[in-house]
Each structure stands twice: as structure tokens, then as C-alpha cells.
Design an enzyme around this catalytic site. Structure first.
Site, PDB file in Angstrom:
ATOM      1  CB  SER A  29      67.559  -0.963  58.306  1.00 42.08           C
ATOM      2  OG  SER A  29      68.578  -0.402  57.278  1.00 42.08           O
ATOM      3  CG  HIS A  60      72.550  -2.742  55.885  1.00 38.19           C
ATOM      4  ND1 HIS A  60      71.522  -3.642  54.867  1.00 38.19           N
ATOM      5  CD2 HIS A  60      71.834  -1.657  56.288  1.00 38.19           C
ATOM      6  CE1 HIS A  60      70.457  -2.574  54.984  1.00 38.19           C
ATOM      7  NE2 HIS A  60      70.624  -1.515  55.714  1.00 38.19           N
ATOM      8  CG  HIS A  82      71.297   2.411  51.496  1.00 40.71           C
ATOM      9  ND1 HIS A  82      72.348   1.553  52.197  1.00 40.71           N
ATOM     10  CD2 HIS A  82      70.097   2.513  51.878  1.00 40.71           C
ATOM     11  CE1 HIS A  82      71.428   0.693  53.029  1.00 40.71           C
ATOM     12  NE2 HIS A  82      70.097   1.019  52.585  1.00 40.71           N
ATOM     13  CE1 TYR A  84      72.942   5.592  54.521  1.00 42.33           C
ATOM     14  CE2 TYR A  84      70.744   5.361  53.490  1.00 42.33           C
ATOM     15  CZ  TYR A  84      71.589   4.888  54.120  1.00 42.33           C
ATOM     16  OH  TYR A  84      71.537   3.857  54.893  1.00 42.33           O
ATOM     17  CD  GLU A  85      75.824   2.667  52.500  1.00 47.28           C
ATOM     18  OE1 GLU A  85      76.997   2.091  52.947  1.00 47.28           O
ATOM     19  OE2 GLU A  85      75.000   1.988  51.622  1.00 47.28           O
ATOM     20  CB  ALA A 112      63.702   0.071  57.696  1.00 51.30           C
ATOM     21  CG  MET A 223      66.489   7.132  53.023  1.00 46.41           C
ATOM     22  SD  MET A 223      67.523   7.597  54.760  1.00 46.41           S
ATOM     23  CE  MET A 223      66.671   8.245  55.747  1.00 46.41           C
ATOM     24  CB  SER A 224      66.703   1.556  49.974  1.00 48.19           C
ATOM     25  OG  SER A 224      65.701   0.927  50.518  1.00 48.19           O
ATOM     26  CG  HIS A 259      69.818   3.212  62.237  1.00 51.03           C
ATOM     27  ND1 HIS A 259      69.084   2.993  60.895  1.00 51.03           N
ATOM     28  CD2 HIS A 259      70.813   2.368  62.249  1.00 51.03           C
ATOM     29  CE1 HIS A 259      69.805   1.657  60.302  1.00 51.03           C
ATOM     30  NE2 HIS A 259      70.895   1.474  61.121  1.00 51.03           N
TER      31      HIS A 259
HETATM   32  N1  HPA Z   1      62.204   8.103  56.535  1.00 49.30           N
HETATM   33  C1  HPA Z   1      63.156   7.707  55.753  1.00 49.30           C
HETATM   34  N2  HPA Z   1      63.595   6.422  55.711  1.00 49.30           N
HETATM   35  C2  HPA Z   1      63.187   5.560  56.831  1.00 49.30           C
HETATM   36  C3  HPA Z   1      62.418   6.001  57.851  1.00 49.30           C
HETATM   37  C4  HPA Z   1      61.833   7.351  57.830  1.00 49.30           C
HETATM   38  O1  HPA Z   1      60.994   7.815  58.720  1.00 49.30           O
HETATM   39  N3  HPA Z   1      62.161   5.075  58.618  1.00 49.30           N
HETATM   40  C5  HPA Z   1      63.066   4.072  58.301  1.00 49.30           C
HETATM   41  N4  HPA Z   1      63.497   4.381  57.135  1.00 49.30           N
END
Ligand code: HPA
Length: 285
Positions: A29, A60, A82, A84-85, A112, A223-224, A259
Site C-alpha cells: 500500500s 493498489h 489480501h 481480509y478481502e 505498509a 495484514m499481508s 488508510h
Molecule cells: N496495523 C496493521 N496493518 C497496518 C498498519 C497497522 O497499524 N499500518 C499499515 N498496515
């Protein structure tokens, strides 16, 4: 998502770009700008590639970019799938397996992430030295196809030690040059090292959870990356992981996490991030 599907995807990619590719890069990201530097770029939308999914996350682009960087052919994922998607892990891992079938040897996974340490400030680039998988599932659960790798793959060294040294050296070179050019005043390291902890998301964490992850040994949360790293190691590819610490994790400051902030920090470090990737790719090829 079986082996034949990965062969089909790889054949399709080869029909658009036939040069051998040694290194693949996944851009996290806010880090997608790296793909703009690629020469003679061939861009393929994910939905065109057999068995790839659609990328649904803002920030993305959802395409594979193939082309050259300093004369080296690379494949770059501008956006990833991901957990979570709502994709299952086979769908999340599928691009890695396609790269494996394509003959790719090295993968650079970027993301990220939130920092759980006050010593790792917002905007820091962190070389992943190990990970903790707290996504609640192992992506390799289910029937194993030996063509993707062994049933019980070793995970002692997910992130290649030699590549870690190469990345650290590349960062030191950049710093040295910046000092000489007067761009930087101090020789503070531009690439820290740490443990990445993968969570399923899509919520950011609670402050209590962040305290727990810190005690467990996490330096960053995201998360990835971990499903892809596991799939790549399963296949025998070498892995480098780099997190851009876009924010302090929940509860570490008074601010809430969003985000937009994640994307903004990614954009701020884009220059140095691109330069670092460029050097690492030249050195590991
Ligand atoms: N937590 C989880 N995923 C993330 C974060 C966070 O603080 N920042 C960017 N991706």
C-alpha cells in the site's frame, strides 16, 4: 487453484513478456510508484491473467508490470490479494506460485505496516528478519502438491540471510552518498531490522492487542506478506521482506489510524524506497 492453473497463468504471462525473469517484487500500500520506473513496461491487469483475482483495495493498481530496470528483467505486482478481502489462501498465494512456475528465483515482498516500537519511527523502512504468523491459519493447510513444495517445509530462514546483508549494504551506500551530497546530515540508518507480525485484518488492532504483540516479539504489524513468503519458500524461492512503517501502531500515540495516513507515509518515503529496491535488485541478480 492447482498446479495446472499456475502453469496456465505463467504461460499467459510468457505470451506477453517472454524474457526470463529472476526477480519478482510485490509493492505494498502506498508503494506502487516504484513500477513507474520500469522501462519497456508491459502491464497486465490482474483480471486478464487466468486464475488471478481482482484487486479491491484503494491504493493498489491491480496489475502486473513486466519490464527492465538497469537492464534486468523483473516482474512487479502493483497490488496484491489480501486474506481480509475474502480471498482464500490459495488465491492469496497464487501469484507467488505463478512466479515459481515462471522460473523466478527471488521475490521481494514489501508492505505498509504499523510500528510497535517507539524506536521505530513513522516513515522507517524495516528489513524483515523473521515473521510471526498470527493470521489464524497456515496458508499451506490442505492437500499438498509436491510440485509446489514439500508437505512440511522448513521455516528456519524465511528471509534469506545473505540477501539481508545485501539489503543492509545497499542502504548504507545510499546513506553514504546522501551524506556526501549534503542531502542528509546524520548517518542514521535508513533501513532498520525487525520481526513482522501478520494479522488477518481488516480492522486495525486495539491498543491492548498491540501491547500483546509487542511482548510476543513483534516490531511491526500488518495484514499481508506472510502467506506470500510461505508460498515462495515452499517453492524454494529466496525472499526479501521490507516494511514501510507508515504509522505508530494503535495506542502508541493519541492519533487514530487510517488508510489515508498509511498511503501518505508511503508516498513520503517513495524516493528512498525506490532507490533501495533498485540497488537490491541489481545486487541479487
Ligand atoms: N496495523 C496493521 N496493518 C497496518 C498498519 C497497522 O497499524 N499500518 C499499515 N498496515
Amino acid at each position: 487453484m492447482n498446479y495446472e492453473n499456475a502453469v496456465e497463468a505463467a504461460e499467459f504471462i510468457k505470451s506477453k513478456y517472454s524474457k526470463p525473469i529472476q526477480t519478482a517484487v510485490v509493492l505494498g500500500s502506498g508503494l506502487g510508484a516504484f513500477a513507474d520506473d520500469i522501462e519497456n513496461a508491459v502491464k497486465i491487469k490482474y483480471e486478464e491473467i487466468p486464475h488471478f483475482q481482482k484487486s479491491t483495495v484503494e491504493g493498489h493498481a491491480g496489475q502486473l508490470v513486466l519490464g527492465e530496470l538497469n537492464g534486468i528483467s523483473i516482474a512487479v505486482q502493483q497490488g496484491r490479494f489480501h486474506f481480509y478481502e475474502g480471498y482464500d489462501m490459495n488465491q492469496v498465494m497464487f501469484p507467488m506460485r505463478t512466479f515459481g512456475v515462471l522460473g523466478v528465483k527471488n521475490v521481494i515482498l514489501t508492505n505498509a505496516a504499523g510500528s510497535t516500537r517507539t524506536s521505530l519511527k513513522q516513515g522507517t523502512l524495516m528489513l524483515i528478519r523473521d515473521h510471526i504468523n498470527l493470521m489464524g491459519v497456515n496458508p499451506l493447510r490442505g492437500a499438498n502438491d509436491e510440485r509446489f513444495g514439500p508437505r512440511f517445509p522448513d521455516m528456519t530462514e524465511v528471509y534469506d540471510k545473505e540477501f539481508q546483508q545485501i539489503a543492509t549494504q545497499a542502504a548504507a551506500e545510499i546513506m553514504q552518498e546522501r551524506l556526501e551530497q549534503g542531502v542528509e546530515k546524520t548517518s542514521r540508518l535508513i533501513l532498520k531490522r525487525g520481526v513482522y507480525c501478520a494479522l488477518s485484518g481488516p480492522t486495525y488492532e486495539t491498543p491492548a492487542e498491540i501491547r500483546m504483540y509487542r511482548i510476543l516479539g513483534a516490531d511491526a504489524v500488518g495484514m499481508s506478506t506472510v502467506p506470500e513468503a510461505i508460498a515462495a519458500r515452499h517453492f524454494g524461492m529466496k525472499v526479501i521482506g521490507i516494511s514501510c512503517l507508515t504509522n505508530m501502531a494503535a495506542g502508541m500515540t493519541d492519533e487514530v489510524i487510517n488508510h489515508e495516513e498509511v498511503m501518505e507515509t508511503g508516498a513520503k518515503v517513495a524516493g528512498i524506497f525506490k532507490e533501495l529496491l533498485r540497488r537490491i535488485i541489481s545486487k541479487i541478480n
